[in-house]
Design an enzyme around this catalytic site. Structure first.
Site, mmCIF file in Angstrom:
data_model
loop_
_atom_site.group_PDB
_atom_site.id
_atom_site.type_symbol
_atom_site.label_atom_id
_atom_site.label_comp_id
_atom_site.label_asym_id
_atom_site.label_seq_id
_atom_site.Cartn_x
_atom_site.Cartn_y
_atom_site.Cartn_z
ATOM 1 N N ASP A 133 5.785 -2.037 -1.559
ATOM 2 C CA ASP A 133 4.754 -2.598 -2.425
ATOM 3 C C ASP A 133 3.393 -2.161 -1.901
ATOM 4 O OD1 ASP A 133 4.764 -4.284 -0.178
ATOM 5 O OD2 ASP A 133 4.246 -6.059 -1.335
ATOM 6 N N TYR A 136 -0.399 -1.758 -0.323
ATOM 7 C CA TYR A 136 -1.143 -2.368 0.778
ATOM 8 C C TYR A 136 -1.889 -3.585 0.254
ATOM 9 C CZ TYR A 136 -0.426 2.130 3.198
ATOM 10 O OH TYR A 136 0.113 3.237 3.783
ATOM 11 N N PHE A 175 2.031 4.588 0.242
ATOM 12 C CA PHE A 175 1.594 5.048 1.566
ATOM 13 C C PHE A 175 0.169 5.589 1.589
ATOM 14 C CE2 PHE A 175 6.279 5.436 1.859
ATOM 15 C CZ PHE A 175 6.507 4.578 2.916
ATOM 16 N N HIS A 191 12.511 3.929 8.276
ATOM 17 C CA HIS A 191 11.163 3.795 7.734
ATOM 18 C C HIS A 191 10.135 4.271 8.771
ATOM 19 C CE1 HIS A 191 7.607 1.806 5.980
ATOM 20 N NE2 HIS A 191 8.301 1.797 4.853
#
Length: 221
Positions: A63, A65, A76, A185
């Protein structure tokens, strides 16, 4: 906040479904009564910046920031001038180790999106300071539909899946023409458990070239 072009045509049935009407109503109310990111005009930037016919690769995030000025509608990615978040710092480290690209000073990944890398979060909005606060309101159903559209394309694509949530989408990608690259991740909690050294950028480009597709210039700036 609207999707246009080929993406709108591919997803038009979703906009008519009851869940989407409820999602739309919820999101409007959230923006009216709360501080929500990204700015409403940027919610669908992943679709706007990477038109469906141009998609070569897909990177899935979770989701947006949730701190001021960060979210720009691309997973990202942050706006120029914003401090680079820890996961993106690690992405840049792997990019440097993989391809020798200089570590960028900017966290803006728009240049990737404009080259055909769809930077898609599975949830497209978030309340300020509350990670995952819009989980379960309907975005996952909508972005699953988008992933299904991509997975059903009868041309080679690369799906880059980082972390457990993204990797669960692998079951949707059944066309053997597509390459799936998966790893841990890039967050500081898990990057050393298989993200570093996974070489996603060179592997993506090697596959694109093998299929006669122009590779991505991953260097920022």
């Amino acid at each position: 906040m609207a999707i246009t072009g080929e993406w709108e045509q591919a997803l038009h049935n979703e906009f008519r479904k009851p869940y989407y009407a409820a999602l739309y109503k919820t999101v409007l109310e959230e923006y009216r009564t709360r501080t929500v990111y990204p700015p409403s005009a940027d919610i669908f930037n992943a679709f706007q910046f990477t038109p469906l016919p141009d998609v070569k690769a897909v990177i899935l995030g979770q989701d947006p920031y949730h701190e001021p000025g960060q979210a720009n509608g691309l997973c990202f990615s942050v706006h120029k001038g914003i401090r680079i978040p820890p996961s993106l710092v690690n992405i840049y480290k792997e990019l440097h180790d993989d391809l020798g690209c200089p570590i960028p000073k900017s966290g803006d990944l728009t240049s990737w999106a404009e080259q055909g890398v769809m930077l898609l979060n599975t949830v497209l909005t978030v309340r300020a300071h509350q990670a995952n606060s819009h989980k379960g309101i309907g975005w996952e159903t909508f972005t699953d539909a988008a992933i299904e559209v991509l997975a059903s394309l009868d041309r080679p694509l690369v799906f880059i899946l980082w972390g457990g949530q993204a990797r669960r989408k692998k079951a949707m990608i059944r066309n053997p023409k597509h390459l799936v690259i998966e790893s841990a991740h890039p967050s500081p909690l898990s990057a050393y458990n298989g993200f570093f050294g996974s070489r996603p950028f060179s592997r993506c480009n090697e596959y694109l070239v093998s299929q006669g597709i122009r590779p991505i210039d991953w260097a920022i700036e």
